[in-house]
Design a protein around this motif. Sequence first.
Motif, PDB file in Angstrom:
ATOM      1  N   ILE A   1      -1.586  22.014  -1.924  1.00  8.82           N
ATOM      2  CA  ILE A   1      -0.916  20.777  -2.346  1.00  8.82           C
ATOM      3  C   ILE A   1       0.154  20.382  -1.330  1.00  8.82           C
ATOM      4  N   ARG A   2       0.859  21.354  -0.763  1.00  7.49           N
ATOM      5  CA  ARG A   2       1.862  21.042   0.267  1.00  7.49           C
ATOM      6  C   ARG A   2       1.203  20.392   1.482  1.00  7.49           C
ATOM      7  N   GLU A   3       0.027  20.893   1.873  1.00 12.45           N
ATOM      8  CA  GLU A   3      -0.691  20.292   2.997  1.00 12.45           C
ATOM      9  C   GLU A   3      -1.065  18.848   2.687  1.00 12.45           C
ATOM     10  N   LYS A   4      -1.507  18.589   1.475  1.00 11.39           N
ATOM     11  CA  LYS A   4      -1.837  17.216   1.080  1.00 11.39           C
ATOM     12  C   LYS A   4      -0.587  16.344   1.095  1.00 11.39           C
ATOM     13  N   SER A   5       0.526  16.914   0.674  1.00  9.51           N
ATOM     14  CA  SER A   5       1.790  16.184   0.677  1.00  9.51           C
ATOM     15  C   SER A   5       2.204  15.852   2.112  1.00  9.51           C
ATOM     16  N   ILE A   6       2.055  16.805   2.999  1.00  7.29           N
ATOM     17  CA  ILE A   6       2.389  16.573   4.411  1.00  7.29           C
ATOM     18  C   ILE A   6       1.494  15.491   4.992  1.00  7.29           C
ATOM     19  N   GLU A   7       0.222  15.521   4.635  1.00  9.83           N
ATOM     20  CA  GLU A   7      -0.716  14.505   5.112  1.00  9.83           C
ATOM     21  C   GLU A   7      -0.322  13.115   4.601  1.00  9.83           C
ATOM     22  N   THR A   8       0.076  13.038   3.349  1.00  7.14           N
ATOM     23  CA  THR A   8       0.486  11.752   2.780  1.00  7.14           C
ATOM     24  C   THR A   8       1.757  11.250   3.452  1.00  7.14           C
ATOM     25  N   ARG A   9       2.708  12.156   3.718  1.00 13.15           N
ATOM     26  CA  ARG A   9       3.925  11.760   4.441  1.00 13.15           C
ATOM     27  C   ARG A   9       3.571  11.215   5.825  1.00 13.15           C
ATOM     28  N   ALA A  10       2.599  11.849   6.478  1.00  9.68           N
ATOM     29  CA  ALA A  10       2.176  11.381   7.796  1.00  9.68           C
ATOM     30  C   ALA A  10       1.568   9.979   7.709  1.00  9.68           C
ATOM     31  N   HIS A  11       0.801   9.719   6.645  1.00  4.58           N
ATOM     32  CA  HIS A  11       0.231   8.388   6.461  1.00  4.58           C
ATOM     33  C   HIS A  11       1.332   7.345   6.237  1.00  4.58           C
ATOM     34  N   ILE A  12       2.352   7.726   5.490  1.00  7.60           N
ATOM     35  CA  ILE A  12       3.477   6.808   5.272  1.00  7.60           C
ATOM     36  C   ILE A  12       4.159   6.502   6.596  1.00  7.60           C
TER      37      ILE A  12
ATOM     38  N   PHE B   1       0.829  -1.199   0.000  1.00 12.13           N
ATOM     39  CA  PHE B   1       0.000   0.000   0.000  1.00 12.13           C
ATOM     40  C   PHE B   1       0.870   1.259   0.000  1.00 12.13           C
ATOM     41  N   ILE B   2       1.921   1.249   0.794  1.00 11.16           N
ATOM     42  CA  ILE B   2       2.828   2.408   0.853  1.00 11.16           C
ATOM     43  C   ILE B   2       3.442   2.651  -0.524  1.00 11.16           C
ATOM     44  N   GLU B   3       3.967   1.591  -1.141  1.00 20.11           N
ATOM     45  CA  GLU B   3       4.668   1.753  -2.416  1.00 20.11           C
ATOM     46  C   GLU B   3       3.724   2.034  -3.577  1.00 20.11           C
ATOM     47  N   GLU B   4       2.609   1.312  -3.640  1.00 24.72           N
ATOM     48  CA  GLU B   4       1.727   1.416  -4.795  1.00 24.72           C
ATOM     49  C   GLU B   4       0.820   2.638  -4.753  1.00 24.72           C
ATOM     50  N   VAL B   5       0.493   3.119  -3.560  1.00 28.02           N
ATOM     51  CA  VAL B   5      -0.464   4.217  -3.462  1.00 28.02           C
ATOM     52  C   VAL B   5       0.178   5.478  -2.896  1.00 28.02           C
ATOM     53  N   LEU B   6       0.668   5.378  -1.674  1.00 33.13           N
ATOM     54  CA  LEU B   6       1.113   6.582  -0.981  1.00 33.13           C
ATOM     55  C   LEU B   6       2.335   7.230  -1.616  1.00 33.13           C
ATOM     56  N   ARG B   7       3.339   6.448  -1.964  1.00 34.50           N
ATOM     57  CA  ARG B   7       4.545   7.045  -2.556  1.00 34.50           C
ATOM     58  C   ARG B   7       4.261   7.617  -3.946  1.00 34.50           C
ATOM     59  N   LYS B   8       3.391   6.958  -4.710  1.00 36.42           N
ATOM     60  CA  LYS B   8       3.017   7.498  -6.020  1.00 36.42           C
ATOM     61  C   LYS B   8       2.266   8.818  -5.861  1.00 36.42           C
ATOM     62  N   GLU B   9       1.371   8.862  -4.886  1.00 35.46           N
ATOM     63  CA  GLU B   9       0.622  10.088  -4.618  1.00 35.46           C
ATOM     64  C   GLU B   9       1.570  11.209  -4.198  1.00 35.46           C
TER      65      GLU B   9
ATOM     66  N   LYS C   1       4.731  11.533  -4.948  1.00 35.82           N
ATOM     67  CA  LYS C   1       5.494  11.943  -6.134  1.00 35.82           C
ATOM     68  C   LYS C   1       4.646  12.874  -7.006  1.00 35.82           C
ATOM     69  N   THR C   2       3.366  12.553  -7.166  1.00 37.93           N
ATOM     70  CA  THR C   2       2.472  13.395  -7.955  1.00 37.93           C
ATOM     71  C   THR C   2       2.367  14.782  -7.335  1.00 37.93           C
ATOM     72  N   TYR C   3       2.204  14.846  -6.020  1.00 38.61           N
ATOM     73  CA  TYR C   3       2.133  16.135  -5.334  1.00 38.61           C
ATOM     74  C   TYR C   3       3.421  16.938  -5.519  1.00 38.61           C
ATOM     75  N   GLU C   4       4.563  16.280  -5.371  1.00 41.18           N
ATOM     76  CA  GLU C   4       5.846  16.982  -5.504  1.00 41.18           C
ATOM     77  C   GLU C   4       6.043  17.501  -6.924  1.00 41.18           C
ATOM     78  N   ASP C   5       5.669  16.710  -7.921  1.00 34.61           N
ATOM     79  CA  ASP C   5       5.775  17.166  -9.307  1.00 34.61           C
ATOM     80  C   ASP C   5       4.889  18.381  -9.554  1.00 34.61           C
ATOM     81  N   TYR C   6       3.679  18.347  -9.006  1.00 38.54           N
ATOM     82  CA  TYR C   6       2.748  19.455  -9.206  1.00 38.54           C
ATOM     83  C   TYR C   6       3.236  20.717  -8.492  1.00 38.54           C
TER      84      TYR C   6
END
Length: 157
Positions: A128-139, A27-35, A37-42
């Motif tokens: 987008i940064r807030e979403k990225s922080i949230e995703t990092r917290a989930h990881i 789940f971490i690799e297939e979903v969270l890390r991809k998400e 990466k998408t946030y960081e690119d954006y």
Amino acid sequence: MPADIAYESGDVTRKYSTKSREQIESFIEEVLRKELKTYEDYINKLNGEIMEFVQLKNLSESISQNLSDGFKTQVNIGGNFFMSAKVPDSSKIMVNVGLNHYVEFTIDEAIKFCDFKVKSLQNEADVIREKSIETRAHIKLALLCIAEKENLLKADT
């Protein structure tokens, strides 16, 4: 993504404790890390756009202060071939407002538009940064869950 780990609209179902280590890692690799990466690119894309508008604002201010009676320049016409150009009236400029639509602005209007656009893009980047922080917290949460499971398994043996 394993079907039994729910993930919808940025919310992680916190039922990691019933999942296996492999499912959580997957789940971490297939979903969270991809998400992430998408946030960081954006965010990088938005930062590039912000820099372009800041440069346009600085150029507009420079034109209004120093070059009100026109100027000479060189324009790249493709393939690194340049052509001399003279701008007799620099009171108005064309600005790409998005989707390759250009609007003619006075210098003052262009400066105001740049300020508005920079503020708008910064607000979008903050979201987008807030979403990225949230995703990092989930990881981190998932990794902590894995570590806790490892400790529990070692304690049982």
